[in-house]
Write an enzyme that holds these catalytic residues in place. Structure first.
Site, PDB file in Angstrom:
ATOM      1  N   HIS A 196       1.063  -1.308   0.301  1.00 14.72           N
ATOM      2  CA  HIS A 196      -0.098   0.114   0.193  1.00 14.72           C
ATOM      3  C   HIS A 196       0.788   1.492   0.009  1.00 14.72           C
ATOM      4  O   HIS A 196       0.874   2.526  -0.461  1.00 14.72           O
ATOM      5  CB  HIS A 196      -1.528   0.384   1.330  1.00 14.72           C
ATOM      6  CG  HIS A 196      -1.941  -1.151   0.898  1.00 14.72           C
ATOM      7  ND1 HIS A 196      -2.451  -1.975   2.359  1.00 14.72           N
ATOM      8  CD2 HIS A 196      -2.625  -1.767  -0.275  1.00 14.72           C
ATOM      9  CE1 HIS A 196      -3.259  -2.787   1.652  1.00 14.72           C
ATOM     10  NE2 HIS A 196      -3.779  -2.245   0.428  1.00 14.72           N
ATOM     11  N   CYS A 508      -6.005  -8.764 -17.330  1.00 13.21           N
ATOM     12  CA  CYS A 508      -6.096  -7.568 -16.323  1.00 13.21           C
ATOM     13  C   CYS A 508      -4.771  -8.252 -15.529  1.00 13.21           C
ATOM     14  O   CYS A 508      -5.203  -7.660 -14.560  1.00 13.21           O
ATOM     15  CB  CYS A 508      -7.377  -8.069 -15.839  1.00 13.21           C
ATOM     16  SG  CYS A 508      -7.735  -9.483 -14.733  1.00 13.21           S
TER      17      CYS A 508
HETATM   18  C1  PEP Z   1      -4.288 -11.640 -11.218  1.00 15.13           C
HETATM   19  O1  PEP Z   1      -4.487 -12.803 -10.815  1.00 15.13           O
HETATM   20  O2  PEP Z   1      -3.033 -11.431 -12.008  1.00 15.13           O
HETATM   21  C2  PEP Z   1      -5.316 -10.594 -11.151  1.00 15.13           C
HETATM   22  C3  PEP Z   1      -5.511  -9.852 -12.043  1.00 15.13           C
HETATM   23  O3  PEP Z   1      -6.333 -11.103 -10.046  1.00 15.13           O
HETATM   24  P1  PEP Z   1      -5.514 -10.326  -8.429  1.00 15.13           P
HETATM   25  O4  PEP Z   1      -4.046  -9.505  -8.908  1.00 15.13           O
HETATM   26  O5  PEP Z   1      -6.850  -9.691  -8.219  1.00 15.13           O
HETATM   27  O6  PEP Z   1      -5.677 -11.406  -8.279  1.00 15.13           O
END
Ligand code: PEP
Ligand code: MG
Length: 577
Positions: A196, A508
Site C-alpha cells: 500500500h 488484467c
Molecule cells: C491476477 O491474478 O492477475 C488478477 C488480476 O487478479 P488479482 O490480482 O486480483 O488476484
C-alpha cells in the site's frame, strides 16, 4: 547491494516502486527508536488513562483526516487503505489490554508499547498471511500512538529542512498520506511494489525505491542524494553530470506523460488493430478518471474489496448500489464484474459469518463462493440487478476447469431464474467469462473457450501458480523484465483457443501495463488490456506507435525462445536498447 564508484559517488540498488527522479538531502527517519523513558514516574492512573484516551482520539482524527485526504487527492480507489487502521484503533480487546496496564500503574506509552510489542512478536510467528498483514498494521498504529504520547510526529519532522530524500527502514501508508511537500523521494528497506505504501507513492507521483538492505547504516544524514524510482537506484553524492542527465530524462518523462494525458485518440496500432484499454477498479471511488484517461470500460472490478475491512457482510442492496454506480457511470462502455475472490491475502473479517476462514492457497475464488451458497447468491443477485442496462459482464476468478465453471454457471442461472420468478427486473442474459489464473485453466483453454464468452488472463496469479513463486515475495521483482517462456506459451495457448471460438481474450494482471511487454502481448493476439487507470494514457500512446504486423513477428520469435533472459534480450532489442 552497495556499489562504490571511484568518482566519489555511491550507488545503492533496490527495487523501483514509483518512478521519477528526486533530488535532496538524506533524512533518516528514526523508526526503531522512540526513546521511551521507562524510569519516569507515571501520573495517577486516572490521569494516564485520560492522557492515553485523548492521544488515541487525536490519532483517530488524524487517521480519518489522512483517509479523507487520500480520497480527495487521489480519488481512485485508494481511500480505503486506512480503513483497517481505524478499525483496529477501535478494537475493544486491544484498548482493554492497554488500559489494564495503565490502571496497574504503567505510563501510557509504556503500556501501549508493551501491548504492541506483544503483537509484533506474535506477528513474527504467525503463519497466516492475513494475520501477518493485520499485525503489521497494528504495529504501525502502536507507533503512531506512542509518538503521539511522546509528542513526536513522524514525517512532519522534515518540515522546513529543504528538499529531502527520506530514508526509512519501513514506511506505512498512514505516514505517507500525511507527507510534507519537501519530501522528494522515499528510499526504504522493506516493503514491496504491490504494497500500500508503494501504491500511494505512485498515486502521489513521488519517486520511491524499496528493498535497499541495511539502508539506515549505508547512508549519512544530510548527504546529497538522487533517487531514481525507475532504475531503483539511490545515488549518494551524485556528480553534476549524473544530476544533469537524470533531470534531462525526467524532462522527457514528464513531457511524454503530458502528451499522453492530452491524447484522446483511439487505442489502435498503426495498421489498425484495435486494442481495448480498460480499468481495474476495487470500489466506486475515482470513476471520473475513466473519462480523463479515456478508458474503454472496466475490465476487472475486484469486488472482494467491498467485503474487506467490514465487520459484517454487505447486504444485497449495499452491493447492488455499488455495482449500479459503476455500471451507470461507465454506460454504454462495458463493465466486467469479477465475483468475489476470497482467499490468500484477501480474507473477509466477516468470514466467520459464512462458516470459516478461506485458506491459502486452498479454497479460493469461485470455489470459496460455491462453498458458501448464501453469500454467493446475495452477491450474484446484486450483480444481476446492476446488469439491467446491458453493459455488465460477469467473470469468475480462479476457475480450475470445466466442471467448476459449469457449476458456477448453473448457480448463476438458478439465481436468475429465482429472481425472475420473484418478479425482479432483469436485463438480458449477461456475458459470462473466466479469469485464467491457474495453469490448469490455461491448459484447458480450448475446452473452456467453447462455453465461456471471454477470457481474462490474471497474470499475477498465473505467474505465482505456474512458477511456484509467492506473488507477495519481492525477490523476483528485482529481475528485469521478467517474462518466462512458460507464461508466454500459456498466454499464446489461451488467446489462440479463445480466437478459434471467436471469443476475445484480455490480460488484467499487472503485466498488462508494462510497456516493455506490450509488443509481445499485442503480437500474441491479446484483444484487451485492463490496468490501473493511471497507466492507460501511456499504454494508449505506445499502442498507437506499434504495428500489429511487427508485433506478430516479434511474438513468433518469442515463442521459440527457451529462457526468460532470451525473451528479455529480444524485447530489449526490439525496443532499440
Ligand atoms: C491476477 O491474478 O492477475 C488478477 C488480476 O487478479 P488479482 O490480482 O486480483 O488476484
Ligand atoms: Mg488473481
Amino acid at each position: 547491494m552497495v556499489r562504490k564508484k571511484s568518482l566519489g559517488f555511491t550507488v545503492l540498488k533496490g527495487i523501483g516502486a514509483s518512478k521519477g527522479i528526486g533530488i535532496g538531502r538524506i533524512f533518516i527517519l528514526e523508526t526503531s527508536d522512540l526513546r521511551i523513558n521507562r524510569k519516569a514516574v507515571p501520573d495517577k492512573p486516572e490521569a494516564e488513562l485520560l492522557r492515553y484516551r485523548s492521544a488515541r482520539d487525536r490519532v483517530s482524527v488524524r487517521f480519518n483526516q489522512a483517509a479523507a485526504h487520500i480520497l480527495k487527492e487521489l480519488g481512485s480507489g485508494k481511500g480505503n487503505i486506512l480503513d483497517v487502521h481505524a478499525l483496529i484503533l477501535k478494537d475493544q480487546g486491544l484498548n482493554q489490554e492497554i488500559e489494564f496496564l495503565i490502571r496497574g500503574g504503567k505510563k501510557a506509552e509504556v503500556a501501549v508499547e508493551t501491548v504492541f510489542r506483544g503483537i509484533s512478536e506474535r506477528q513474527k510467528l504467525a503463519e497466516n498471511k492475513y494475520l501477518k498483514e493485520r499485525f503489521t498494521v497494528s504495529r504501525d498504529i502502536g507507533r503512531q500512538l506512542v509518538m503521539e504520547l511522546l509528542g513526536a510526529h513522524r514525517l512532519e519532522v522534515v518540515k522546513g529542512k529543504g528538499d529531502v530524500i527520506l530514508v526509512a527502514r519501513e514506511l506505512t501508508p498512514f505516514a505517507l498520506a500525511d507527507h510534507p511537500a519537501n519530501i522528494k523521494g522515499f528510499a526504504v528497506e522493506t516493503g514491496g511494489p504491490t504494497g500500500h505504501a508503494a501504491i500511494l507513492a505512485r498515486a502521489y507521483n513521488i519517486p520511491m525505491v524499496l528493498g535497499i538492505a541495511g539502508i539506515e547504516s549505508a547512508v549519512e544524514n544530510g548527504a546529497r542524494a538522487l533517487l531514481n524510482g525507475a532504475t531503483g537506484e539511490l545515488i549518494i553524492n551524485p556528480s553534476p553530470e549524473i544530476v544533469a542527465d537524470s533531470l534531462r530524462l525526467r524532462g522527457l518523462e514528464i513531457d511524454g506523460e503530458a502528451k499522453a494525458g492530452a491524447e484522446k485518440a483511439v487505442s489502435e496500432t498503426k495498421d489498425g488493430r484495435r486494442i481495448e484499454l480498460l480499468m481495474n477498479i476495487a470500489n466506486t471511488h475515482g470513476l471520473n478518471t475513466a473519462n480523463t484517461c479515456g478508458a474503454d470500460g472496466v475490465g476487472l472490478f475486484r469486488t472482494e474489496f467491498l467485503f474487506l475491512n467490514k465487520e459484517t457482510l454487505p447486504t444485497e442492496e449495499e452491493q447492488f448500489l455499488e455495482f449500479e454506480k459503476v455500471a451507470k457511470a461507465l454506460f454504454p462502455r462495458k463493465v466486467i464484474i469479477r465475483t468475489a475472490d476470497f482467499g490468500g491475502d484477501k480474507q473477509p473479517p466477516a468470514a466467520a459469518e459464512t462458516g470459516g476462514t478461506p485458506a491459502y492457497p486452498g479454497l479460493r475464488g469461485i470455489r470459496y463462493c460455491l462453498a458458501h451458497p448464501a453469500l454467493f447468491e446475495t452477491h450474484l443477485r446484486a450483480i444481476l440487478r446492476a446488469g439491467t442496462a446491458g453493459n455488465v459482464g460477469i467473470m469468475f476468478p480462479m476457475v480450475p476447469g470445466l466442471e467448476t465453471f459449469r457449476e458456477a454457471k448453473v448457480f448463476l442461472k438458478r439465481t436468475r431464474e429465482k429472481m425472475a420468478w420473484e418478479g425482479v427486473k432483469l436485463g438480458r442474459a449477461m456475458r459470462v467469462g473466466i479469469m485464467i489464473e491457474v495453469p490448469s485453466a490455461a491448459l484447458m483453454a480450448g475446452v473452456l473457450a467453447r462455453e465461456s464468452d471471454f477470457f481474462s488472463i490474471g497474470t499475477n496469479d498465473l505467474f505465482q501458480y505456474t512458477l511456484g513463486i509467492d506473488r507477495e515475495d519481492n525477490s523476483y521483482s528485482a529481475y528485469e523484465r521478467f517474462l518466462p517462456p512458460s507464461i508466454v506459451q500459456l498466454v499464446q495457448l489461451v488467446v489462440e483457443s479463445a480466437h478459434k471460438k471467436k471469443k476475445p481474450a484480455a490480460v488484467c494482471g499487472e503485466l498488462a501495463h508494462q510497456l516493455w511487454a506490450l509488443p509481445l502481448l499485442i503480437g500474441l493476439g491479446v484483444d484487451e488490456l485492463s490496468m490501473d487507470a493511471a497507466h492507460i494514457p501511456a499504454v494508449r500512446q505506445a499502442v498507437r506507435a506499434l504495428s500489429y504486423a511487427w508485433c506478430r513477428e516479434l511474438a513468433q520469435k518469442a515463442l521459440l525462445l527457451e529462457t526468460p533472459a532470451a525473451i528479455r534480450d529480444l524485447l530489449k532489442g526490439a525496443a532499440g536498447e
